[in-house]
Each structure stands twice: as C-alpha cells, then as structure tokens.
Design a protein around this motif. Structure first.
Motif, PDB file in Angstrom:
ATOM      1  N   ALA A  53      -7.660 -10.866   1.816  1.00  0.00           N
ATOM      2  CA  ALA A  53      -7.423  -9.493   2.280  1.00  0.00           C
ATOM      3  C   ALA A  53      -5.966  -9.102   2.077  1.00  0.00           C
ATOM      4  CB  ALA A  53      -7.805  -9.363   3.752  1.00  0.00           C
ATOM      5  N   THR A  54      -5.067 -10.024   2.395  1.00  0.00           N
ATOM      6  CA  THR A  54      -3.630  -9.759   2.216  1.00  0.00           C
ATOM      7  C   THR A  54      -3.290  -9.578   0.745  1.00  0.00           C
ATOM      8  OG1 THR A  54      -3.108 -11.058   4.199  1.00  0.00           O
ATOM      9  CG2 THR A  54      -1.305 -10.644   2.660  1.00  0.00           C
ATOM     10  N   ALA A  55      -3.904 -10.392  -0.114  1.00  0.00           N
ATOM     11  CA  ALA A  55      -3.662 -10.277  -1.551  1.00  0.00           C
ATOM     12  C   ALA A  55      -4.087  -8.915  -2.072  1.00  0.00           C
ATOM     13  CB  ALA A  55      -4.410 -11.384  -2.298  1.00  0.00           C
ATOM     14  N   LEU A  56      -5.259  -8.446  -1.642  1.00  0.00           N
ATOM     15  CA  LEU A  56      -5.730  -7.130  -2.075  1.00  0.00           C
ATOM     16  C   LEU A  56      -4.828  -6.033  -1.543  1.00  0.00           C
ATOM     17  CD1 LEU A  56      -7.790  -5.300  -3.440  1.00  0.00           C
ATOM     18  CD2 LEU A  56      -9.205  -5.449  -1.371  1.00  0.00           C
ATOM     19  N   ALA A  57      -4.400  -6.157  -0.295  1.00  0.00           N
ATOM     20  CA  ALA A  57      -3.510  -5.158   0.297  1.00  0.00           C
ATOM     21  C   ALA A  57      -2.175  -5.103  -0.435  1.00  0.00           C
ATOM     22  CB  ALA A  57      -3.296  -5.461   1.775  1.00  0.00           C
ATOM     23  N   ASP A  58      -1.665  -6.256  -0.849  1.00  0.00           N
ATOM     24  CA  ASP A  58      -0.394  -6.289  -1.581  1.00  0.00           C
ATOM     25  C   ASP A  58      -0.512  -5.556  -2.913  1.00  0.00           C
ATOM     26  OD1 ASP A  58       0.888  -7.695   0.405  1.00  0.00           O
ATOM     27  OD2 ASP A  58       0.572  -9.664  -0.517  1.00  0.00           O
ATOM     28  N   VAL A  59      -1.641  -5.771  -3.602  1.00  0.00           N
ATOM     29  CA  VAL A  59      -1.861  -5.069  -4.874  1.00  0.00           C
ATOM     30  C   VAL A  59      -1.958  -3.567  -4.633  1.00  0.00           C
ATOM     31  CG1 VAL A  59      -3.483  -4.715  -6.763  1.00  0.00           C
ATOM     32  CG2 VAL A  59      -2.968  -7.027  -6.001  1.00  0.00           C
ATOM     33  N   SER A  62       1.426  -2.102  -3.955  1.00  0.00           N
ATOM     34  CA  SER A  62       2.243  -2.003  -5.164  1.00  0.00           C
ATOM     35  C   SER A  62       1.810  -0.832  -6.037  1.00  0.00           C
ATOM     36  CB  SER A  62       2.160  -3.310  -5.971  1.00  0.00           C
ATOM     37  OG  SER A  62       0.869  -3.472  -6.543  1.00  0.00           O
ATOM     38  N   ASN A  63       0.538  -0.428  -5.910  1.00  0.00           N
ATOM     39  CA  ASN A  63       0.014   0.710  -6.677  1.00  0.00           C
ATOM     40  C   ASN A  63       0.088   2.025  -5.907  1.00  0.00           C
ATOM     41  OD1 ASN A  63      -0.679  -0.876  -8.839  1.00  0.00           O
ATOM     42  ND2 ASN A  63      -2.787  -1.208  -8.171  1.00  0.00           N
ATOM     43  N   ASN A  64       0.613   1.966  -4.680  1.00  0.00           N
ATOM     44  CA  ASN A  64       0.632   3.143  -3.806  1.00  0.00           C
ATOM     45  C   ASN A  64      -0.780   3.699  -3.579  1.00  0.00           C
ATOM     46  OD1 ASN A  64       3.524   3.272  -3.483  1.00  0.00           O
ATOM     47  ND2 ASN A  64       3.647   4.117  -5.562  1.00  0.00           N
ATOM     48  N   THR A  65      -1.741   2.780  -3.404  1.00  0.00           N
ATOM     49  CA  THR A  65      -3.128   3.202  -3.194  1.00  0.00           C
ATOM     50  C   THR A  65      -3.721   2.554  -1.932  1.00  0.00           C
ATOM     51  OG1 THR A  65      -3.942   1.404  -4.608  1.00  0.00           O
ATOM     52  CG2 THR A  65      -3.578   3.555  -5.651  1.00  0.00           C
ATOM     53  N   TYR A 143      -4.192  -3.642   6.739  1.00  0.00           N
ATOM     54  CA  TYR A 143      -3.857  -2.243   6.455  1.00  0.00           C
ATOM     55  C   TYR A 143      -3.213  -1.592   7.677  1.00  0.00           C
ATOM     56  CZ  TYR A 143      -4.617   2.785   5.934  1.00  0.00           C
ATOM     57  OH  TYR A 143      -4.451   4.155   5.900  1.00  0.00           O
ATOM     58  N   ASN A 144      -3.808  -1.806   8.841  1.00  0.00           N
ATOM     59  CA  ASN A 144      -3.277  -1.201  10.068  1.00  0.00           C
ATOM     60  C   ASN A 144      -1.874  -1.693  10.369  1.00  0.00           C
ATOM     61  OD1 ASN A 144      -5.666   0.186  10.399  1.00  0.00           O
ATOM     62  ND2 ASN A 144      -6.521  -1.232  11.884  1.00  0.00           N
ATOM     63  N   GLU A 145      -1.624  -2.989  10.111  1.00  0.00           N
ATOM     64  CA  GLU A 145      -0.284  -3.529  10.338  1.00  0.00           C
ATOM     65  C   GLU A 145       0.718  -2.940   9.361  1.00  0.00           C
ATOM     66  OE1 GLU A 145      -0.725  -7.722  10.037  1.00  0.00           O
ATOM     67  OE2 GLU A 145      -1.595  -7.954  12.039  1.00  0.00           O
ATOM     68  N   MET A 146       0.319  -2.813   8.098  1.00  0.00           N
ATOM     69  CA  MET A 146       1.223  -2.283   7.074  1.00  0.00           C
ATOM     70  C   MET A 146       1.579  -0.821   7.322  1.00  0.00           C
ATOM     71  SD  MET A 146      -0.050  -3.803   3.402  1.00  0.00           S
ATOM     72  CE  MET A 146       0.400  -5.460   2.862  1.00  0.00           C
ATOM     73  N   THR A 147       0.631  -0.061   7.818  1.00  0.00           N
ATOM     74  CA  THR A 147       0.825   1.386   7.966  1.00  0.00           C
ATOM     75  C   THR A 147       1.077   1.815   9.406  1.00  0.00           C
ATOM     76  OG1 THR A 147      -1.575   1.722   8.177  1.00  0.00           O
ATOM     77  CG2 THR A 147      -0.631   1.873   5.961  1.00  0.00           C
TER      78      THR A 147
END
Length: 227
Positions: A53-59, A62-65, A143-147
């Motif tokens: 999940a973290t790997a997908l979130a990082d990608v 990086s794509n601003n998506t 996602y919630n942690e990142m945003t």
C-alpha cells in the motif's frame, strides 16, 4: 510507519510499473519495503499489505495523483468483494496470461489509472493478488496520513443527501482539527432510523444518533429498574 524503514527489496530485478503498460508513458519503479520479522511474531499478511500500500501511495504521490489513485483503490475494494473473481486470480493453475487479460478488462471497465492497473499486474506476478482487499484498506490509511485526512464512516437506513453529509464533515473537522475530511457512507437497515458517525483512529470514536441506540438505552434503563 517505522516498521517499513528496512532496506528496500524490489519485487523483482528492475521491475517497473510500466513493464505491463500498453501506453507510451514511463512510470516510476515500484519498490516495496518489507519489514523484518520480530520476536514474538507478527501478522505478516498485514505488514506485507502495508508495504504494498505504501509503495502504491509513493508512486501516486510522485505522479501527483493521490486523490485519483485513492478513488481507484475504492473501486477495486468493491470489485474484489466478489470472492469468485479473487479465487480466479489467486488460482495457481490459471495461466498468468489469462489473469492479465482479466486485469485488463477490470482496468478498462473501471477506468483505472495506468499505474493502478500495472500495480494489479505486479500483485499477479508476485502471487500477492489474494491480499488486494487488505492492501486497499491499508492504502486508505496511508493516504489519510499523507494528506492529513480524517476518514468518517456514516451509517444510515437510507441514503443521506449531500447537504447532510457536508454538515457531518464540518462537524467532525471542528472536533478533530483535521485538514481534510472524507466521508464514506454505508446503508445499515438495522439502525431502524437515524444514523451513526464513526471517526478517529481505527474508527475509535462514535456518535450514535440512531433509533436502535435509543431503544437499547430504554431497554437497559428498564432492566436496571427491575433489578
């Protein structure tokens, strides 16, 4: 997530999310950090799901998506609630080629982003597609942690209109001080009427405005009087 700070281990040498893509875009490589085993044991499926999940979130970041990818993940969680689909893709006797064809159909029907579609193929190649629902749940947490987003789950007997949901979001934002609030709705006929609001870490806080709760309170009160 301190447990994810171990040495990165690629899913396979030089594996890129673009390796399965049919588009001309070059996507960043996906690297999954697998936590080391600890004494006392850990739930490895959970920690592996966190890593993916973290790997997908990082990608996605990086794509601003991030937002669009989160929408993709929510679609996948609903799609893979069908056990027959998951059994098919996790079946080791089914050819990889056929599994990828199914992933292609899913990606097209759900209008998934290229890196989300390719991520599913990564799970197929790594024999981890059986964890896709767990990964989806973990992705929402990341996602919630990142945003800096607070997830609110609103359960009601009937679908609430957008105005009511907006009021719920504002109320929870005032209570938590969160930068953003995402509202997830669930229909629950057992509530009889009214609604419940659950928020906080792992849904630890509850505001219960349901008729079911009121009836339970009345029943408890009557039972206490009879003692």
């Amino acid at each position: 997530m301190a447990s994810l700070q171990s040495t990165p281990t690629p899913l396979r040498p030089n594996l890129h999310l673009a390796s399965h893509a049919t588009t001309q875009h070059t996507l960043p490589p996906i690297t999954v950090r697998f936590p080391r085993r600890r004494r006392g044991g850990v739930k490895m499926s959970s920690t592996v799901s966190e890593s993916y999940a973290t790997a997908l979130a990082d990608v996605a970041k990086s794509n601003n998506t991030l937002d669009s990818t989160c929408n993709d993940v929510e679609k996948l969680e609903k799609t893979f609630s069908d056990p027959k689909l998951l059994d098919l893709l996790a079946n080791p006797t089914v050819e990889i080629r056929k599994k990828r064809e199914v992933i292609g159909l899913i990606s097209e029907s759900l209008s998934l982003l290229p890196h989300t579609s390719n991520f599913l193929n990564v799970l197929i190649d790594s024999n981890r597609i059986d964890l896709v629902k767990e990964i989806a749940k973990e992705f929402v947490v990341v996602y919630n942690e990142m945003t800096k987003t607070e997830l609110v789950v609103v359960k009601s007997v009937v679908k609430l209109d957008s105005q009511h949901l907006a009021q719920v979001a504002k109320h929870v934002q005032r209570l938590t001080g969160a930068r953003n609030v995402r509202v997830k709705t669930v229909i629950d006929k057992s509530l009889i009427a009214g609604f419940t609001i659950r928020y906080g870490g792992s849904g630890s806080k509850l505001i219960d405005m349901s008729v079911k709760k009121r009836l339970e309170d009345i029943t408890t009160h009557v039972q206490q009087l009879e003692i």
